[in-house]
Design a protein around this motif. Structure first.
Motif, mmCIF file in Angstrom:
data_model
loop_
_atom_site.group_PDB
_atom_site.id
_atom_site.type_symbol
_atom_site.label_atom_id
_atom_site.label_comp_id
_atom_site.label_asym_id
_atom_site.label_seq_id
_atom_site.Cartn_x
_atom_site.Cartn_y
_atom_site.Cartn_z
ATOM 1 N N THR A 135 2.339 15.832 1.405
ATOM 2 C CA THR A 135 2.246 17.068 2.179
ATOM 3 C C THR A 135 1.337 18.110 1.549
ATOM 4 N N PRO A 187 1.673 5.086 1.078
ATOM 5 C CA PRO A 187 1.312 5.952 2.217
ATOM 6 C C PRO A 187 0.845 7.341 1.759
ATOM 7 N N PHE A 188 -0.358 7.397 1.206
ATOM 8 C CA PHE A 188 -0.874 8.675 0.716
ATOM 9 C C PHE A 188 -0.937 9.721 1.836
ATOM 10 N N GLU A 189 -1.053 9.267 3.070
ATOM 11 C CA GLU A 189 -1.140 10.210 4.180
ATOM 12 C C GLU A 189 0.154 10.990 4.377
ATOM 13 N N LYS A 190 1.258 10.527 3.765
ATOM 14 C CA LYS A 190 2.535 11.232 3.894
ATOM 15 C C LYS A 190 2.723 12.311 2.828
ATOM 16 N N SER A 227 0.842 -1.192 0.000
ATOM 17 C CA SER A 227 0.000 0.000 0.000
ATOM 18 C C SER A 227 0.882 1.250 0.000
#
Length: 431
Positions: A253, A248-251, A246
């Motif tokens: 910015t 890490p789209f949350e990283k 997967s």
């Protein structure tokens, strides 16, 4: 309903467009089976296609990763020669094993990658219709067009034609063992000898992933040659991928994004990743670098500027968010960027990548930094130029519009169905 066989190299850059096409044909109630070596069984089955293993003796489990590793450490002519030797080994295997495998499976038509020279001969032996699919840069030769493995510019002048002829002579010499292998087998099978390279390709339809505006001007393609644009899934997802990884789209910015990838083959050139990371410093952008292979374990992730480095990334989803794509000029990455209207900086490494890069430069959709001239200042200048000059973005958007009207996988499936059902060539102007 027709039972189609897909015959193509085991590289992901060939498998993905072929599996997209296979899934479209399955959606139309055809049966589709991909015949290849055991290493890609799970990837193909996960894509939704049927799979039949061949070549288990020459290509036992694990052999593909070893070849990837060897090629990933090469560049230029050595990489090109390695690829040619690989194709020769694969050709011998296909000529020996494919006919019986196709008959046993009840295959009725073939979809043959243009870089798989055994396909047309096997199709003729079994009296099966076949369609040629150009997933990489088309390798058709003509004097007015630079050879596919060169970074030469298109020049409609006499000296360029002479230069191209010399380059094509080199290709002829390098491909001679492969063509001789096919010629010997055709003689054994009492098939007429080929009179030209064009005989390797389908007399019904030849389908190419390029939009016509991206290629050099050509005068000698057959009437049944179709530029239809990228064979992409409407979802934007690649059917052959590493679904267990997967991203890490949350990283991300929210900064301007630069996405860099050297594809799934030329990804062992660590110094290029180092140069990319350093050249991107000072651009007020977030850098995402995909290594293109989840099996790579020995890469030092401590790069200048602390870019987000991942073993594998969902290409199209990242490209959609990017302001710039840095690439080895692989066909799938290049077309993915242009499909999204994103300009490029290309660092071609081997095989057809210099030819693709020269087309990027000619269309004005990006800049090219040849590998032999690659250094941080030169790459930094190219990155800043493409980000600063609006013309690169506008040319990428122009090609995006062209691609959107080229037809893609739907048009390809229409052509295939018409060719197979009628047994007649499908001319490019028939819509």
């Amino acid at each position: 309903m027709t039972h189609f066989a897909i015959i193509c190299p085991s590289a992901i850059g060939h498998l993905n467009p072929m599996c997209v096409l296979g899934r479209e044909l399955q959606r139309r109630n055809h049966q589709v089976t991909l015949f290849s070596i055991p290493d890609i069984r799970s990837k193909v089955i996960n894509s939704g296609l049927n799979f039949e293993a061949i070549g288990e003796t020459e290509f036992p489990l694990g052999s593909l990763e070893r070849k990837y590793k060897q090629l990933g450490e090469m560049s230029g002519i050595p990489g090109f020669k390695f690829t040619a030797n690989w194709i020769q080994q694969e050709t011998a295997m296909l000529l020996r094993e494919l006919p019986e495998a196709l008959k046993a499976a009840g295959v009725e038509a073939l979809l043959v990658d243009q870089t798989t020279p055994a396909g047309s001969t096997v199709a003729e032996l079994l009296n099966l219709p076949f369609i040629t699919i150009c997933n990489a840069l088309l390798i058709d030769r003509e004097p007015g067009v630079p050879p596919f493995f060169t970074d030469w510019s298109y020049r409609p002048v006499w000296w360029a034609r002479l230069r191209n002829l010399v380059g094509n002579f080199f290709i002829d010499r390098l491909s001679q063992p492969i063509e001789s292998l096919v010629a010997r087998q055709r003689d054994i099978w009492n098939l007429a000898p080929y009179s030209s390279v064009q005989d390797f390709y389908s007399p019904l339809a030849q389908i190419c992933q390029l939009p016509p505006e991206f290629d050099f001007p050509r005068k000698e393609l057959p009437q049944w040659f179709h530029y239809i644009g990228p064979l992409k899934d409407p979802s934007g997802l690649e059917p052959v991928s590493f679904s267990s990884i997967s991203f890490p789209f949350e990283k991300l910015t929210g900064q301007r994004l630069i996405y860099a990838s050297l594809g799934t083959l030329q990804n062992r050139k660590w110094e290029i990743f180092q140069t990319i990371a350093e050249a991107c410093l000072g651009n007020d952008a977030q850098i995402v670098i995909s290594l293109g292979n989840p099996n790579i374990q020995d890469f030092a992730l401590d790069l200048p500027g602390s870019p987000l480095v991942v073993p594998y990334a969902p290409h199209q989803q990242l490209i959609e968010k990017a302001a710039l794509v840095i690439t080895h000029a692989g066909m799938n990455t290049t077309l993915a960027a242009l499909s999204s209207g994103v300009p490029l900086v290309a660092i071609p490494i081997t095989n057809e990548q210099p030819g693709i890069a020269s087309r990027i430069a000619r269309t004005g959709a990006g800049e090219v930094v040849p590998l032999v001239r690659l250094n941080v200042p030169r790459l930094r200048d190219a990155i800043r130029l493409v980000l600063a000059e609006d013309s690169y973005k506008q040319n990428a958007l122009r090609l995006q519009d062209t691609i959107s009207h080229a037809g893609g996988v739907t048009r390809a499936a229409d052509i295939i169905e018409q060719a197979v059902s009628t047994g007649q060539p499908v001319k490019a102007d028939v819509r």
